[in-house]
Design a protein around this motif. Structure first.
Motif, PDB file in Angstrom:
ATOM      1  N   ILE A   1       0.845  -1.194   0.000  1.00 14.92           N
ATOM      2  CA  ILE A   1       0.000   0.000   0.000  1.00 14.92           C
ATOM      3  C   ILE A   1       0.879   1.243   0.000  1.00 14.92           C
ATOM      4  O   ILE A   1       1.677   1.453   0.915  1.00 14.92           O
ATOM      5  N   ARG A   2       0.724   2.058  -1.035  1.00 14.00           N
ATOM      6  CA  ARG A   2       1.408   3.348  -1.149  1.00 14.00           C
ATOM      7  C   ARG A   2       0.355   4.376  -1.533  1.00 14.00           C
ATOM      8  O   ARG A   2      -0.328   4.229  -2.542  1.00 14.00           O
ATOM      9  N   THR A   3       0.252   5.417  -0.736  1.00 11.66           N
ATOM     10  CA  THR A   3      -0.861   6.337  -0.968  1.00 11.66           C
ATOM     11  C   THR A   3      -0.565   7.717  -0.399  1.00 11.66           C
ATOM     12  O   THR A   3       0.497   7.942   0.201  1.00 11.66           O
ATOM     13  N   GLY A   4      -1.511   8.651  -0.591  1.00 12.67           N
ATOM     14  CA  GLY A   4      -1.296  10.021  -0.176  1.00 12.67           C
ATOM     15  C   GLY A   4      -1.851  10.374   1.188  1.00 12.67           C
ATOM     16  O   GLY A   4      -1.795  11.543   1.587  1.00 12.67           O
ATOM     17  N   ASP A   5      -2.361   9.386   1.916  1.00 11.02           N
ATOM     18  CA  ASP A   5      -2.870   9.638   3.263  1.00 11.02           C
ATOM     19  C   ASP A   5      -2.617   8.369   4.072  1.00 11.02           C
ATOM     20  O   ASP A   5      -1.639   7.672   3.810  1.00 11.02           O
ATOM     21  N   ASP A   6      -3.475   8.039   5.023  1.00 10.29           N
ATOM     22  CA  ASP A   6      -3.244   6.844   5.831  1.00 10.29           C
ATOM     23  C   ASP A   6      -3.193   5.606   4.946  1.00 10.29           C
ATOM     24  O   ASP A   6      -4.093   5.377   4.130  1.00 10.29           O
ATOM     25  N   ASN A   7      -2.161   4.785   5.137  1.00  8.62           N
ATOM     26  CA  ASN A   7      -2.106   3.525   4.394  1.00  8.62           C
ATOM     27  C   ASN A   7      -3.262   2.635   4.809  1.00  8.62           C
ATOM     28  O   ASN A   7      -3.960   2.061   3.966  1.00  8.62           O
ATOM     29  N   VAL A   8      -3.458   2.513   6.112  1.00  6.43           N
ATOM     30  CA  VAL A   8      -4.651   1.875   6.689  1.00  6.43           C
ATOM     31  C   VAL A   8      -5.106   2.739   7.849  1.00  6.43           C
ATOM     32  O   VAL A   8      -4.278   3.209   8.645  1.00  6.43           O
ATOM     33  N   ALA A   9      -6.406   2.981   7.951  1.00  8.20           N
ATOM     34  CA  ALA A   9      -6.953   3.733   9.083  1.00  8.20           C
ATOM     35  C   ALA A   9      -8.197   3.017   9.595  1.00  8.20           C
ATOM     36  O   ALA A   9      -9.182   2.870   8.869  1.00  8.20           O
TER      37      ALA A   9
END
Length: 428
Positions: free
Chosen positions: A242-250
């Protein structure tokens, strides 16, 4: 010893409690690698134009237990609604693109693709609503086209979201996938990329498995969380990138209900804001296991965040075998996420266990609200560089026999030389 930090002398008793909590904190289902559907109800190749109608018809007509199979290149579609028991199977050579057309997603208010006084003006690209079974499989891709210019506009979904941040107001952009009041949903192998907003948002889901998926969104794409289990239980996320612009997991638990029994095992997080719990916690989060996680270059590492406007009870959370490299804020357990928040929803974090957690420098923050609402944390073999800094306030801290480093007043510790060697190992 600081009056804000007590290192309990009954070390082995509390360590044993920590191990007991770890044994209970996880998805209650027996989760194995998913197998592909038994049958294919429709085998589709791209038409070269908008395929929304063909895809939706195939999903509606497909019997439970079978799959709609996409192959042969690029499909373009507007919003799709999944059916109970039906799987969308995207083969390796296929990509399903979401149309960058605000009118296609608009809920009727005319605000999708605009900045307004409130959000939620857009339908998601793919929705699972009150469904049971089914999911998304295959080695193909779903592309939300977050960076493509919206039809009739000179900016993309991402540019709109960034402009809302600077100018004020709420961006109205579609989530890639929404799972709502659903049961036993499975994702396997699929790649999700370029989501305009959250990649996978969950609300009141009972039983969900994400196995071997990839989520890939630029690090500067605003509000593009990877997977957000909200008011959900019995969820497993494993063997995923997981690569993203906010929480990877929340993991969230607002007024819609608690989140509990969640396993996050053997995953890799690239850029993003890390492994988060919160900030909405009013219904409570419990029984969470995060094991075998590597975080590379995330802004935060392990984070529990809330405040008195949205707080609640977080308990029985275990982090094991965690490797953090280049993480700016490796540990942040904070009850004052918004220091200006007002309210009486007190955040309480207890039975939080960190075992075999390694990293470099950065801020190591554990901050309870006050002496009447302290954090309950156990650390065992938690090692960071000598340049890392502890910021600890209102915490009841227990250390296991392997200790921590750098040293923390009132806690046992051992040199950090072993940490870098162990963290060089990838747990993914």
């Amino acid at each position: 010893m600081s009056d804000r930090l007590r290192c309990w002398t009954l070390l082995f008793l509390f360590a044993a409690i920590g191990f007991c909590a770890a044994a209970q904190a996880k998805d209650r289902r027996t989760v194995a690698e998913p197998v592909r559907p038994n049958g294919v109800c429709a085998r589709l190749v791209p038409s070269g134009k908008d395929d929304t109608g063909r895809l939706q018809t195939a999903i509606v007509q497909c019997p439970p237990g079978a799959a709609v199979y996409l192959t042969g290149g690029s499909f373009l579609s507007g919003p799709l609604e999944m059916k109970s028991g039906v799987t969308l199977w995207i083969e390796r050579d296929a990509t399903l693109f979401a149309v960058a057309e605000p009118n296609a997603y608009d809920k009727g208010s005319g605000t999708c693709g605009r900045i307004a006084g409130k959000g939620d003006g857009c339908r998601p690209f793919i929705s699972f609503s009150k469904t049971r079974g089914g999911g998304i499989y295959g080695q193909g891709r779903i592309d939300g086209q977050g960076g493509a210019l919206m039809v009739g506009s000179s900016e993309s979904w991402w540019q709109l979201a960034r402009r809302a941040q600077t100018e004020g107001g709420y961006q109205n952009v579609p989530r890639l996938i929404q799972i709502d009041h659903a049961q036993e949903i499975t994702f396997h192998g699929i790649t999700l990329r370029n989501s305009p907003n959250f990649n996978v948002a969950m609300n009141r889901v009972q039983g969900a498995t994400f196995w071997g998926i990839t989520i890939d969104t630029p690090g500067d794409a605003r509000n593009t969380d990877g997977i957000d289990p909200g008011a959900s239980e019995d969820v497993t996320i494993t063997h995923s990138i997981i690569r993203t612009g906010d929480d990877n997991v929340a993991i969230k638990a607002g007024s819609n209900g608690p989140s509990r029994h969640i396993s996050i095992i053997d995953n890799y997080f690239g850029w993003g804001h890390g492994m988060s719990i919160g900030s909405e916690l009013s219904s409570g989060v419990s029984d969470i296991l995060v094991r075998g996680l590597t975080l590379d270059g995330t802004t935060s590492g392990l984070r529990i965040k809330s405040d008195v406007s949205r707080g609640g009870l977080v308990e029985q959370v275990t982090y094991e075998d965690i490797c953090m490299r280049g993480v700016r804020s490796p540990i942040t357990f904070d009850t004052r996420y918004d220091p200006h928040a007002r309210g009486d929803s007190v955040p309480i974090y207890r039975q939080i266990v960190l075992r075999h957690v390694y990293g470099g420098d950065g801020a190591l923050v554990m901050r309870g609200l006050d002496q009447q609402h302290v954090l309950g944390v156990m650390l065992d073999d938690v090692r960071f560089a000598a340049t890392a800094s502890w910021q600890v306030e209102n915490v009841d801290l227990t250390t296991g026999r392997s200790g921590i480093s750098p040293p923390l007043e009132g806690a046992t510790w051992t040199p950090a030389s072993q940490a870098s060697t162990r963290c060089a190992k990838s747990f993914h």
